[in-house]
Every structure is written in C-alpha cells, then in structure tokens.
Motif scaffolding. Structure first.
Motif, mmCIF file in Angstrom:
data_model
loop_
_atom_site.group_PDB
_atom_site.id
_atom_site.type_symbol
_atom_site.label_atom_id
_atom_site.label_comp_id
_atom_site.label_asym_id
_atom_site.label_seq_id
_atom_site.Cartn_x
_atom_site.Cartn_y
_atom_site.Cartn_z
ATOM 1 N N ILE A 87 -45.740 -26.640 7.152
ATOM 2 C CA ILE A 87 -46.282 -25.608 6.272
ATOM 3 C C ILE A 87 -45.430 -24.358 6.394
ATOM 4 C CG2 ILE A 87 -48.275 -24.144 5.770
ATOM 5 C CD1 ILE A 87 -50.072 -26.356 6.762
ATOM 6 N N ARG A 88 -44.785 -24.029 5.312
ATOM 7 C CA ARG A 88 -43.905 -22.851 5.276
ATOM 8 C C ARG A 88 -44.138 -22.125 3.966
ATOM 9 N NH1 ARG A 88 -41.490 -18.859 6.894
ATOM 10 N NH2 ARG A 88 -39.278 -18.710 7.406
ATOM 11 N N ALA A 106 -46.709 -12.391 1.991
ATOM 12 C CA ALA A 106 -47.728 -12.141 3.004
ATOM 13 C C ALA A 106 -47.596 -13.092 4.195
ATOM 14 C CB ALA A 106 -49.119 -12.259 2.388
ATOM 15 N N TYR A 107 -47.028 -14.275 3.963
ATOM 16 C CA TYR A 107 -46.929 -15.258 5.039
ATOM 17 C C TYR A 107 -45.481 -15.704 5.258
ATOM 18 C CZ TYR A 107 -51.981 -15.655 4.338
ATOM 19 O OH TYR A 107 -53.322 -15.391 4.227
ATOM 20 N N HIS A 108 -44.527 -14.814 5.033
ATOM 21 C CA HIS A 108 -43.129 -15.237 5.096
ATOM 22 C C HIS A 108 -42.704 -15.635 6.513
ATOM 23 C CE1 HIS A 108 -42.799 -10.995 6.275
ATOM 24 N NE2 HIS A 108 -41.664 -11.334 6.869
ATOM 25 N N ASP A 109 -43.435 -15.193 7.538
ATOM 26 C CA ASP A 109 -43.107 -15.566 8.913
ATOM 27 C C ASP A 109 -43.899 -16.775 9.411
ATOM 28 O OD1 ASP A 109 -41.215 -13.581 9.283
ATOM 29 O OD2 ASP A 109 -42.708 -12.092 9.913
ATOM 30 N N TYR A 110 -44.752 -17.322 8.559
ATOM 31 C CA TYR A 110 -45.624 -18.415 9.000
ATOM 32 C C TYR A 110 -44.873 -19.749 8.968
ATOM 33 C CZ TYR A 110 -49.913 -21.164 9.537
ATOM 34 O OH TYR A 110 -50.891 -22.011 10.004
ATOM 35 N N ARG A 111 -44.898 -20.457 10.080
ATOM 36 C CA ARG A 111 -44.364 -21.822 10.135
ATOM 37 C C ARG A 111 -45.313 -22.648 10.995
ATOM 38 N NH1 ARG A 111 -39.276 -24.275 9.644
ATOM 39 N NH2 ARG A 111 -38.259 -22.237 9.487
ATOM 40 N N VAL A 128 -55.452 -30.310 12.164
ATOM 41 C CA VAL A 128 -55.135 -28.908 12.439
ATOM 42 C C VAL A 128 -53.687 -28.619 12.105
ATOM 43 C CG1 VAL A 128 -56.864 -28.680 14.271
ATOM 44 C CG2 VAL A 128 -54.542 -29.442 14.843
ATOM 45 N N THR A 129 -53.343 -27.329 12.169
ATOM 46 C CA THR A 129 -51.957 -26.889 12.046
ATOM 47 C C THR A 129 -51.563 -26.196 13.345
ATOM 48 O OG1 THR A 129 -52.147 -26.595 9.652
ATOM 49 C CG2 THR A 129 -50.355 -25.436 10.764
ATOM 50 N N LEU A 170 -38.260 -24.226 16.298
ATOM 51 C CA LEU A 170 -37.552 -25.476 16.559
ATOM 52 C C LEU A 170 -37.430 -26.278 15.268
ATOM 53 C CD1 LEU A 170 -39.322 -26.613 19.870
ATOM 54 C CD2 LEU A 170 -37.303 -25.156 19.600
ATOM 55 N N ASP A 171 -36.498 -27.212 15.276
ATOM 56 C CA ASP A 171 -36.328 -28.099 14.124
ATOM 57 C C ASP A 171 -37.339 -29.234 14.248
ATOM 58 O OD1 ASP A 171 -35.517 -29.577 11.986
ATOM 59 O OD2 ASP A 171 -33.617 -30.237 12.863
ATOM 60 N N VAL A 172 -38.476 -29.061 13.587
ATOM 61 C CA VAL A 172 -39.552 -30.048 13.629
ATOM 62 C C VAL A 172 -39.849 -30.491 12.204
ATOM 63 C CG1 VAL A 172 -41.921 -30.531 14.362
ATOM 64 C CG2 VAL A 172 -40.535 -28.884 15.652
ATOM 65 N N SER A 173 -39.957 -31.794 11.974
ATOM 66 C CA SER A 173 -40.211 -32.300 10.625
ATOM 67 C C SER A 173 -41.192 -33.452 10.675
ATOM 68 C CB SER A 173 -38.900 -32.749 9.968
ATOM 69 O OG SER A 173 -38.276 -33.752 10.747
ATOM 70 N N ARG A 174 -41.580 -33.944 9.497
ATOM 71 C CA ARG A 174 -42.528 -35.057 9.401
ATOM 72 C C ARG A 174 -41.996 -36.257 10.177
ATOM 73 N NH1 ARG A 174 -46.528 -37.484 6.213
ATOM 74 N NH2 ARG A 174 -46.249 -39.727 5.986
#
Length: 440
Positions: A250-251, A256-261, A308-309, A316-320
C-alpha cells in the motif's frame, strides 16, 4: 444538537460498540461435513439451522412448499441451492452456512459426498477446525466414509465427529451404533486423529442434534450441538511461529499520505506487535515493526487470521510474495517440495510434468520430479509402482520449483504448509498439496 439527541446518539454508539465487541469475542468454529452420498449431510445442517432459529420464517415456508407435500420438510433444501442438486438430490458444490448460539458462532461447509466431487470436500475441509463425518446406520462404513475420514486426518483437522445418522431406521439399535463406533475407532487408530467423538443421531427428526433424545437411553454422551459449542479449539492455533505473507504493498499517491508505505496481508500464524524485530524473506534483511493498522485503525497486536497492514521502521524492498517472520524463527527456504497431493482433474499427474505452484501469496513454476507412491485410502497401502495420479487420487510427490518458497511442515502450520497446483495453460486448480518431512 440538542442534549436529548446527544444522549440518544451516545447510547446508540455504545450499544453498537458493545454488540461489535460481543461479536468479536465470540468464539468461531469452522466445521466441514463429510460422508457418502445420501448419508444426510445437508439435512443435518438444515436441522441445525432450523432448531437454532438461524433461518427466517419465509425461508422455511419456501422449503416447506418445495418439499412437495411429503411427510417431512426437506431441510436439505436449505443448503442445496443449485438446480442440479435439487433435481438429483445430491450435493455438488461446497455450500457455506452461518449460524450462532449464545456461546459460539459457526461457519459450516456442506461438502459433497459423491466420489466425483471429492476435490470439493478437500476445499471445504482445508480450513476447518472440526469435521463431521456422517455414516448411514443402515449401511455402516463405506468407501467414502473411510476416504473422507482419511482426508480429514491428512488435512490435519484437529477434531473429528462421527455422526451415526438415520438411527430411527434401525429402531435405535444400540448394537448397530456400537458396531459402527468400534469399526470407525479401529480405522481412525491408523490415522492421525487426535480427538474423535461418536454421536448417534436422526437428522430428519432432530434426535440428539440440538438436545438429547429419549430414543437412545443407552447413549450417555452429549448432543451434537452441545459438543460443537464446547469443543476446545483455542489451543489448536499456532501462536509461536510468526508468518506474515505479503499480499499487497500500500503506497497511496495522495499528498496527505505520501510517506505511507504498508504491507497488507493475512497473518498466517504467530503474533505481531509494534516494536518486534522481524526479518523479510527472501532478502533476509531485518528491521522492526513501526505500526500495525487494522480495518478500523491502529492495533496493538495482530494474530491469525487477522487481515492487517504492517508498517516497518526501515524502507526495505518488500513486495507481494515476500514473507515477514522472526529472525530466530524463520520458515524453511527451499525449492524442493515433498508433499501429499490430492489430484483434482481428469488429466493425470505424471513425472516430468510442468505445473504452477501457488503457496500463500507466492506463485512459482515447478516440475514434477518424482511420484513416490499412490495411496489406497481404504487400506492405506502404498502403491510404489504407480506411474500417475488420476482424478481424486492421493499420493506422495516431489516437486522442484524455479524460485524458493518459505515453508513449514503442514503438521506444524496449516497455512504455510499447504499449496495448490495450477495448470499453466488453463489457469485451473488441478491439485492440492500438504508438505511433509522428507522421507515420511
């Protein structure tokens, strides 16, 4: 807003919160029914729904009309919704039904009894906490009774209930009940069945289903529903091995949420808390959990099967397909899979066949290296000379994947220890596998 309206809103909000809390705290039991054709699985579920007041009056009236004026209302119609099911009087697809008592919430999977639809039984039982195997008192144990009991043990369903149904058609014979009980107990001794209960019932009349029946004074056990309400399942969950397969990153693109990862998924096992040190596979990099977000906001901890998220302290480089775990308690990283496979399609499984493997949120390509043996579910004999697995066959297979998977033995973790096999040409699910220790 007026004070009275404020008070009403506050009371309403408090009532909603209390109801929501009660629903969350209520224990949930997932049940799968099993057994041969016409053993009464759909009728039993219909009886549980009706006697627990889980159906509406108009639903019952519709079923009553559809019963075509018989001596008894066909409660099986409450679950058999497909036209082919109603015409043939058999269950084809898995039907899920929900009902509650003051003590527990139940999710019931009505699975098919016909051998042609064994794959659907595997689907319904794969997430069950308890399996009910129905046996017709007139016929005793048949091939499908053994097959479904074996599948339940293979799928590591922790609790097994044998419901000896249609006891009214054998005049509630204690000798008939004891004969079936002893035969099933002897067969179950060869399987891995940690908890076995046998109950004599009549699903059509409701005897021993919700309350004890006077027709079986020789039976000193509890009714079926009483057992379902009180069976202990909390200790069956794996809260030790932390496994969190990442399903989606989720990016948000808004300012408002530009720093959310965040990394969204369902907790497979274990417990996650903010501040915990975690490791990300396959990279092996470590970090800590910054926060955990649930559907309604931040939570203090997450455990199976919560969705959850997870937010991490470091970028870090995290993906599906990646897995978040504990550094000191990581799953096995492997490309070689030893598994018991239930084959679900007409085209047989053969060595050197290429296939896709979907394990948690990770999908990789694989090749069948070896078919070690095919299992006879009636005798549990291993056919070491088998050259293929046909429809509904079960056998031990060795696979080699193109990329590593993060696995546990199925006996330890039912989520990270299972996978499905997919035909790459048609994208159809053609098999299901349970990982077992090498050499087992």
């Amino acid at each position: 807003m007026a004070p009275v309206e404020d008070a009403v809103d506050i009371r309403s909000a408090a009532a909603e919160a209390a109801a929501e809390l009660a629903a969350v705290r209520k224990d949930i039991l997932r049940i799968a029914t099993a057994g041969s054709v016409d053993d009464g699985k759909s009728t039993l579920i219909g009886r549980l729904l009706y006697d627990s007041k889980a159906i509406f009056e108009d639903q019952y009236e519709a079923v009553e009309r559809a019963s075509a004026g018989g001596d008894y209302v066909n409660l099986a119609l409450l679950t058999d919704g497909l036209r082919a099911e109603r015409e043939q009087g058999i269950t084809i697809d898995v039907a899920y039904r929900y009902f509650s008592t003051p003590r527990r919430t139940f999710i019931m999977a009505d699975t098919p009894g016909h051998v042609q639809y064994t794959r659907n039984m595997v689907t319904g039982a794969s997430t069950a906490d308890l399996a009910i195997v129905l046996v017709d008192a007139r016929k005793g144990m048949v091939e499908q009774s053994r097959r479904h009991a074996f599948l339940a043990s293979l799928l590591r369903v922790p609790h097994l209930v044998v419901a000896v149904n249609k006891m009214d058609l054998v005049d509630w014979s204690e000798q008939t009940y004891e004969s079936i009980r002893d035969e099933f107990t002897s067969f179950a001794a060869k399987l891995n069945v940690p908890d076995l209960t046998v109950v004599p019932i009549s699903a059509l009349h409701g005897d021993n289903v919700v309350s004890r029946s006077a027709n079986s004074p020789w039976y000193d056990g509890s009714s079926l529903l009483h057992h379902l309400e009180h069976v202990h399942v909390a200790s069956d969950r794996n809260l030790v091995d932390t496994r969190f397969p990442v399903q989606f990153v989720i990016r948000p693109q808004s300012d408002a949420y530009h720093d959310y990862r965040g990394y969204a998924g369902t907790v497979a096992s274990g417990v996650l808390r903010p501040g915990d040190e975690v490791q990300v596979l396959p990279s092996g990099l470590t970090t800590t959990i910054a926060a955990i977000d649930g559907p309604r906001g931040p939570v203090d901890e997450a455990f199976a099967p919560m969705s959850v998220t997870v937010r991490l302290t470091d970028d870090l480089d995290v993906s599906r397909g990646d897995t978040i775990c504990r550094p000191a308690n990581a799953p096995q990283v492997t490309q070689d899979l030893d598994a018991m496979v239930c084959w679900m399609t007409d085209e047989p499984l053969r060595p050197r066949q290429r296939i896709a493997v979907k394990h948690t949120t990770r999908t990789v390509r694989a090749v069948v290296k070896e078919l070690q043996y095919r299992l006879d579910v009636n005798t549990l004999h291993r056919d070491l000379g088998a050259g293929e697995l046909g429809l509904n066959d079960i056998g031990r297979v060795r696979l080699r994947t193109t990329q590593p998977l993060f696995t546990d033995d199925y006996a330890r973790n039912r989520v990270t220890g299972r996978f499905i096999l997919i035909d790459e040409a048609t994208n159809r699910t053609v098999g299901a596998g349970m990982l077992t220790p090498a050499g087992g």
